[in-house]
Design an enzyme around this catalytic site. Sequence first.
Site, mmCIF file in Angstrom:
data_model
loop_
_atom_site.group_PDB
_atom_site.id
_atom_site.type_symbol
_atom_site.label_atom_id
_atom_site.label_comp_id
_atom_site.label_asym_id
_atom_site.label_seq_id
_atom_site.Cartn_x
_atom_site.Cartn_y
_atom_site.Cartn_z
ATOM 1 N N ASP A 43 0.841 -1.202 0.000
ATOM 2 C CA ASP A 43 0.000 0.000 0.000
ATOM 3 C C ASP A 43 0.875 1.251 0.000
ATOM 4 O O ASP A 43 2.029 1.205 0.444
ATOM 5 C CB ASP A 43 -0.900 0.025 1.236
ATOM 6 C CG ASP A 43 -1.941 -1.081 1.220
ATOM 7 O OD1 ASP A 43 -2.308 -1.523 0.121
ATOM 8 O OD2 ASP A 43 -2.378 -1.501 2.308
ATOM 9 N N TYR A 71 7.089 -8.490 8.482
ATOM 10 C CA TYR A 71 6.756 -7.070 8.534
ATOM 11 C C TYR A 71 7.045 -6.498 9.921
ATOM 12 O O TYR A 71 6.944 -7.205 10.935
ATOM 13 C CB TYR A 71 5.263 -6.839 8.262
ATOM 14 C CG TYR A 71 4.774 -7.258 6.909
ATOM 15 C CD1 TYR A 71 4.769 -6.367 5.839
ATOM 16 C CD2 TYR A 71 4.265 -8.538 6.697
ATOM 17 C CE1 TYR A 71 4.281 -6.751 4.592
ATOM 18 C CE2 TYR A 71 3.782 -8.933 5.460
ATOM 19 C CZ TYR A 71 3.796 -8.030 4.416
ATOM 20 O OH TYR A 71 3.303 -8.412 3.184
ATOM 21 N N ASP A 85 -6.388 1.549 8.446
ATOM 22 C CA ASP A 85 -5.121 2.252 8.658
ATOM 23 C C ASP A 85 -5.401 3.739 8.856
ATOM 24 O O ASP A 85 -6.539 4.199 8.736
ATOM 25 C CB ASP A 85 -4.117 1.985 7.530
ATOM 26 C CG ASP A 85 -4.556 2.535 6.175
ATOM 27 O OD1 ASP A 85 -5.281 3.555 6.140
ATOM 28 O OD2 ASP A 85 -4.173 1.954 5.150
ATOM 29 N N ARG A 178 -3.177 -5.012 7.918
ATOM 30 C CA ARG A 178 -4.233 -4.091 8.365
ATOM 31 C C ARG A 178 -5.366 -4.859 9.056
ATOM 32 O O ARG A 178 -5.905 -4.424 10.067
ATOM 33 C CB ARG A 178 -4.785 -3.289 7.184
ATOM 34 C CG ARG A 178 -3.873 -2.172 6.708
ATOM 35 C CD ARG A 178 -4.504 -1.403 5.572
ATOM 36 N NE ARG A 178 -4.544 -2.160 4.328
ATOM 37 C CZ ARG A 178 -5.535 -2.150 3.452
ATOM 38 N NH1 ARG A 178 -6.607 -1.413 3.690
ATOM 39 N NH2 ARG A 178 -5.480 -2.846 2.342
#
Length: 291
Positions: A43, A71, A85, A178
């Site tokens: 993203d 991540y 988010d 997310r």
Amino acid sequence: MVPQIKNGILNIDKPQGITSHDVVDIVRKIFPGIKVGHTGTLDPIATGVLPICIGKATKLSDELLSENKVYKVKMLLGVETDTYDITGKIVFANTLNEDEIYIKERIKRFIGKSSQIPPIYSAIKIKGKKAYEYARNGENVSLKPREIEIFNIDDIDVNLRKRQVSFVVSCTKGTYIRSLVHDIGIKLGCGATMIELKRLKTGDFDINDSIDLYEFLNLEYLDMLDKIVSIEELYKDSKKINLKDKVYDKFLNGIAIKTDVPNGIVRVYENLRYKGLGKVNDNLLKRFIIE
């Protein structure tokens, strides 16, 4: 004489604020006439490892997409947004009563296999249309849950004063961080939304070996070429098969060759000269990428 552009992978550290497709478009302009693609969308809010496939390496996209990911994520507690988010609209806010030990224990519960519902603001297609297009039009659609696995969650850091929590998560492909943050917020009972995301690793591509996109753009052209990891180098740890003359010709023409090599991708050589990759399945070797 124009230097030959090798088939391979660029390990780009994507900056915040641009899409993965933006990075592909930039690389295409540097190497005009060459196929370019990426393996795994990040993203615009996200940064980190974005492998860019160059030339015949674009055929590796599906292989690289299936790799596990790592991540580093930071989330804000007490707030939920429609996009899951910080770029979205606030749809829920709550006070924070939990302590650090409770928060860490609840987060650790997400390790293992589970079914995850992707965020509605995602590029998943429903009846030929991307999910976020329905969301932007205010249309309600339901996304099917998908099986994911969280292998580990480490380095959990809780800052109650700022209402922020960061951690490192390793997971299977297709995991939406997310959604993970959103689900953690529900489990905590206070809500949560993602405020930062950095991909540290995808398969064998590590953030420590990547190059920031803007640094890459400041390199001389030959130095840019040196940053491309060749397909042969990428699969240096795979099995090596050497074919001779007529046998190689059969392989090149798409005829399956018997072998006792285990299933998987192998490097193929003709009389000890590297030629490309093959795939072995049930003791049969077939061509995959010929360079």
